[in-house]
Scaffold this active site. Structure first.
Site, PDB file in Angstrom:
ATOM      1  N   GLU A  70       0.848  -1.191   0.000  1.00  0.00           N
ATOM      2  CA  GLU A  70       0.000   0.000   0.000  1.00  0.00           C
ATOM      3  C   GLU A  70       0.883   1.240   0.000  1.00  0.00           C
ATOM      4  O   GLU A  70       1.770   1.388   0.843  1.00  0.00           O
ATOM      5  CB  GLU A  70      -0.934   0.030   1.201  1.00  0.00           C
ATOM      6  N   GLU A  95       4.719   4.861   4.004  1.00  0.00           N
ATOM      7  CA  GLU A  95       4.212   6.166   4.451  1.00  0.00           C
ATOM      8  C   GLU A  95       5.347   6.886   5.166  1.00  0.00           C
ATOM      9  O   GLU A  95       6.088   6.268   5.941  1.00  0.00           O
ATOM     10  CB  GLU A  95       3.023   5.975   5.395  1.00  0.00           C
ATOM     11  N   ASP A 122      10.243   6.597   0.961  1.00  0.00           N
ATOM     12  CA  ASP A 122       9.656   6.827  -0.347  1.00  0.00           C
ATOM     13  C   ASP A 122       9.334   5.502  -1.027  1.00  0.00           C
ATOM     14  O   ASP A 122      10.205   4.642  -1.184  1.00  0.00           O
ATOM     15  CB  ASP A 122      10.639   7.648  -1.184  1.00  0.00           C
ATOM     16  N   ASP A 145      -3.431  12.421  -3.225  1.00  0.00           N
ATOM     17  CA  ASP A 145      -3.675  13.852  -3.386  1.00  0.00           C
ATOM     18  C   ASP A 145      -3.985  14.148  -4.852  1.00  0.00           C
ATOM     19  O   ASP A 145      -3.186  13.820  -5.733  1.00  0.00           O
ATOM     20  CB  ASP A 145      -2.433  14.628  -2.942  1.00  0.00           C
ATOM     21  N   ASP A 181     -11.694  10.294  -5.150  1.00  0.00           N
ATOM     22  CA  ASP A 181     -12.983  10.981  -5.092  1.00  0.00           C
ATOM     23  C   ASP A 181     -12.964  12.242  -5.962  1.00  0.00           C
ATOM     24  O   ASP A 181     -13.826  13.106  -5.809  1.00  0.00           O
ATOM     25  CB  ASP A 181     -13.357  11.338  -3.646  1.00  0.00           C
ATOM     26  N   THR A 216     -14.437   4.984   4.500  1.00  0.00           N
ATOM     27  CA  THR A 216     -13.938   5.773   5.618  1.00  0.00           C
ATOM     28  C   THR A 216     -14.955   6.842   5.990  1.00  0.00           C
ATOM     29  O   THR A 216     -15.884   7.130   5.232  1.00  0.00           O
ATOM     30  CB  THR A 216     -12.600   6.442   5.267  1.00  0.00           C
ATOM     31  N   LYS A 217     -14.753   7.469   7.150  1.00  0.00           N
ATOM     32  CA  LYS A 217     -15.677   8.524   7.578  1.00  0.00           C
ATOM     33  C   LYS A 217     -15.648   9.697   6.600  1.00  0.00           C
ATOM     34  O   LYS A 217     -16.677  10.338   6.359  1.00  0.00           O
ATOM     35  CB  LYS A 217     -15.351   8.981   8.997  1.00  0.00           C
ATOM     36  N   PHE A 218     -14.475   9.970   6.019  1.00  0.00           N
ATOM     37  CA  PHE A 218     -14.371  11.064   5.054  1.00  0.00           C
ATOM     38  C   PHE A 218     -15.135  10.719   3.774  1.00  0.00           C
ATOM     39  O   PHE A 218     -15.803  11.557   3.190  1.00  0.00           O
ATOM     40  CB  PHE A 218     -12.903  11.350   4.737  1.00  0.00           C
TER      41      PHE A 218
END
Length: 237
Positions: A70, A95, A122, A145, A181, A216-218
């Site tokens: 991931e 991450e 990275d 992003d 999204d 997810t909540k977002f």
């Protein structure tokens, strides 16, 4: 949403090739006491040091199982749910954001997960040096992003060189699952993935959300506001 992106150093206009490309941007954020405690207590077990040597997955996890990489897991909410659901699969998360790493470690401890390892480095260099070709069963890139402004589109994570590298690390039949999204980014993802000859689309265009990817909540908040979410699932030929 998570903020995974390429970080391209500033170059004069007209430069053909950027000097450096990374799979992330550094974000400000304070590490909480609980996250710091998780880093100290659980880091020695679950954090893998970056090194220019290929990982032995069986030795890393103490078993032989499918391995999914991931790229950018944010605060680890969805990633922990996926790892808990797919306990017969091992997961390596890349991450660099310390609060996110601490938060994910905290979830790993709370949920008693053993099938997760984290590399704080990275992802491009991890892929190049730590992952052997044709060894991954899957790759997840969730809500990178979108870099909305046109002049920043070059900073988006999903670009042909990275996708070619990812495809080379997938075993035959392995999958690459992206989700966003932001519809213009979804369109770019579809174009880039469709152009990679090592991959084939599992759907006509966008895929139905696989059952293992939680909301997810977002994402739930966005859906309530009428925002769309697009999943893309491609497989190695």
């Amino acid at each position: 949403m998570q903020e995974n992106s390429t970080d391209i150093s500033e170059e004069p206009e007209g430069t053909a090739h950027p000097r450096t490309i990374r799979s992330y941007v550094m974000r400000a954020g304070r590490t909480t006491e609980g996250q710091n405690r998780a880093l100290a207590d659980l880091g020695p077990r679950f954090l893998l040091p970056y090194r220019q040597a290929a990982l032995d997955f069986s030795a890393t996890f103490g078993r032989t199982a499918p391995v999914v990489l991931e790229i950018g897991f944010g605060m680890g909410e969805a990633s922990a749910q996926i790892a808990a659901t797919l306990q017969d699969t091992d997961f390596i998360g890349c991450e660099v954001h310390e609060p996110g790493v601490g938060a994910y470690l905290k979830r790993i401890g709370e949920q008693g997960l053993s099938n997760v390892r984290i590399v704080r480095h990275d992802a491009v260099e991890v892929l190049e040096h730590m992952i052997l070709p044709a060894t991954l069963s899957g790759v997840h890139i969730f809500f990178p992003d979108p870099w909305h402004k046109k002049r920043h589109h070059k900073r988006r994570l999903v670009q042909p060189p990275l996708i070619a590298l990812l495809a080379s690390r997938l075993a035959p039949g392995g999958y690459l699952h992206c989700a966003t999204d932001w519809e213009p980014y979804a369109q770019q993802m579809l174009e880039v993935l469709s152009a990679e000859p090592q991959l084939r689309n599992t759907a006509d265009t966008y895929a139905d959300k696989p059952s293992y990817r939680p909301l997810t909540k977002f994402e739930n908040r966005g859906l309530r506001l009428g925002h769309g979410v697009w999943d893309l699932v491609f497989r190695k030929r």
